[in-house]
Design a protein around this motif. Sequence first.
Motif, short mmCIF file in Angstrom:
data_model
loop_
_atom_site.label_atom_id
_atom_site.label_comp_id
_atom_site.label_asym_id
_atom_site.label_seq_id
_atom_site.Cartn_x
_atom_site.Cartn_y
_atom_site.Cartn_z
N ARG A 142 32.43 33.85 45.18
CA ARG A 142 31.11 33.37 45.46
C ARG A 142 30.71 32.15 44.48
O ARG A 142 30.12 31.20 44.93
N GLN A 143 30.90 32.42 43.24
CA GLN A 143 30.41 31.56 42.09
C GLN A 143 31.69 30.56 41.95
O GLN A 143 31.65 29.84 40.84
N PHE A 179 33.10 43.09 42.18
CA PHE A 179 32.74 42.08 41.40
C PHE A 179 33.90 40.78 41.40
O PHE A 179 33.53 39.55 41.51
N LEU A 214 26.42 45.54 48.79
CA LEU A 214 25.95 46.44 47.72
C LEU A 214 25.83 45.84 46.46
O LEU A 214 25.42 46.30 45.36
N GLY A 215 26.41 44.63 46.41
CA GLY A 215 26.45 44.02 45.02
C GLY A 215 27.56 44.70 44.02
O GLY A 215 27.49 44.25 43.01
N GLN A 275 33.67 48.46 35.35
CA GLN A 275 32.64 48.51 34.51
C GLN A 275 31.40 48.02 35.58
O GLN A 275 30.27 48.48 35.41
N PHE A 276 31.60 46.71 36.20
CA PHE A 276 30.48 46.45 37.01
C PHE A 276 29.96 47.44 37.84
O PHE A 276 28.71 47.75 38.24
N THR A 322 26.07 48.77 37.95
CA THR A 322 25.11 48.51 39.36
C THR A 322 24.96 50.04 39.97
O THR A 322 24.02 49.96 40.42
N LEU A 333 31.94 38.44 43.78
CA LEU A 333 30.94 37.63 43.15
C LEU A 333 31.47 36.56 42.45
O LEU A 333 30.96 35.59 42.50
N LEU A 334 32.60 36.74 41.88
CA LEU A 334 33.55 35.65 41.26
C LEU A 334 33.81 34.58 42.16
O LEU A 334 33.60 33.32 41.74
N LEU A 345 34.57 31.27 40.54
CA LEU A 345 35.00 31.72 39.27
C LEU A 345 36.42 32.23 39.31
O LEU A 345 37.25 32.48 38.45
N LEU A 346 36.82 32.45 40.72
CA LEU A 346 38.07 33.49 40.85
C LEU A 346 38.73 32.48 42.23
O LEU A 346 38.00 32.42 43.11
N HIS A 353 36.73 44.49 34.39
CA HIS A 353 35.45 44.42 34.70
C HIS A 353 34.83 44.71 35.92
O HIS A 353 33.73 45.15 36.10
N ARG A 393 42.20 42.15 33.66
CA ARG A 393 40.95 41.83 33.37
C ARG A 393 39.87 41.76 34.52
O ARG A 393 38.88 42.32 34.37
N VAL A 394 40.17 41.54 35.54
CA VAL A 394 39.61 41.52 36.90
C VAL A 394 39.12 43.11 37.19
O VAL A 394 38.28 43.60 37.18
#
Lengths: 251, 262
Positions: B18-19, B12, B8-9, B104-105, B109, B15-16, B21-22, B101, B97-98
């Motif tokens: 996957r990239q 968050f 469903l995307g 909000q994410f 979405t 997603l981090l 960033l976390l 976000h 912070r996570v």
Amino acid sequence: MIEEPYRWVEAIATRRDYIEMQLATGSPVVAVGYVDGILLFTVGQQKLFEIYDRIALGAIGHPGDIERLRMAAIELASTEGFTRSAADVSLRRLAYYSLSPVMKNAFEQIYGAPFLARLLFVEIGATPADDLFLEVDYDGAIHLRSTNEGNRPFAVLAATKKSAEQMIEFLRKQFRVGKNLAETLDLALDSWLIGQLKADDAVPADDELRRQRSERLGNGTISAAVLERHANMAVRYRAVGASELAPLIAK
Amino acid sequence: MDKPALDLGADFPSLLRRQGLLGPPAPVVSTRAEIVPTESTTILAFKFADGVLVAGDRRATSGNTVVYDRADKVLEIDRRSIMAIAGVPATAWEMARVLEHSFQFFRRTQLQEMSVDGKVRALSKLLRDNFGFALQGIGVVVPIFATFDAKVSPSARLYFYDAMGAQFEATDFAATGSGSPAVRGILYFENTWGEKPLQKISEDDAVVVALRALDTAAEADTATGGIDRHAKIFPVMKIVGAEGIRTLPEEKIAELFHKRVE
């Protein structure tokens, strides 16, 4: 056969006609600056979206394609805002470096599916002169509307080029700096109605337009959202409530 | 933009991840770290007549050393949610912070606000992922989560967690951190034998109760800052109610302190 340059150009032209035809029934989207920020306005299905703290999106096109582009934009903005800061999320970067190349690529890969979508992004700045109205077309072309130091802060998305021109012409004549939200909603609705005219219809006079409002609006549901300049929260996006829209239809 | 069909995307943190960033959840290993982490202590929250008051002292310590005397342990996550932290600030601020976000994410979405239960669970999941660090003694976080949901009754909701991520809903009050035994004693006493139960007291009275509780905690616990009378440093207090979140101005806290606590 596609290897031949002429065939390729022909295929692209056909594809362009096909997409224009698909978009031809889309309900216009109007973005207009007002005294406290920027208003986004449309009628019909939900197509005004919050992208990030200061960025909003309106779109025409296939819901599936709009959804994919919207998600990509939110993901990009959110990761940037998380790893750096909300101040580093910029609409310009989002459009030029990320969305436009992807859309151009999809459009020109003639064995793949293009994006059937036309996007209008707005970004609110610290002053009206910093606001940005930015359109990304299905072929990746970007039209950056200068707000002309805040004097002409409006942009539209319409199904055809002619309707877009008529809407902009109307806004150019009617727009005044410093209008409140209620007045700007009126202006946006009238502009939307002009965007709905058939190709050979003449643009009606202002008072005539107002009189015919309810009949021209039909069963359409109005949706509107604002980006507020001086909200004391980081998130500036707010959907305009039913109570604020009610006077539009009552008149 | 390539995603598995059923994603469903909206998550968050993944997603981090996957990239890249976390970081992945901390592995559970048994070695104890040699470093003495910075910690912050004593937060409390209770429901009063207009919502939930969340308060925290300002001290951050590392072992016996006071590292910082203006730490803010009461963090706004969204328009109606506050997270307050006791434990290691490095981990806690990152969690906040996570979380901020993530909410909000989700809203952006999915085009709807995440439910209160969903938000409460999201924090629980972050604590659970951090359990490896907690076991090593370097990343223990024990938060309180307060939120307000006008659509349900009771509207004011208050949760506290343990370091493993178990969530507990508090009916009246919650306190965590090294000074919390004293605070819990005071809040229990006020709630049971005070003039009125905590849920009925006014905002001013609530501020006074919070100040007295933190002052008492600081009396016996070196890790709790309480109220710094010389430097005029007062606890951070925020209120979450029907109108959203309000940070109480320091002048108001100071005035009530001089009038009714000192």
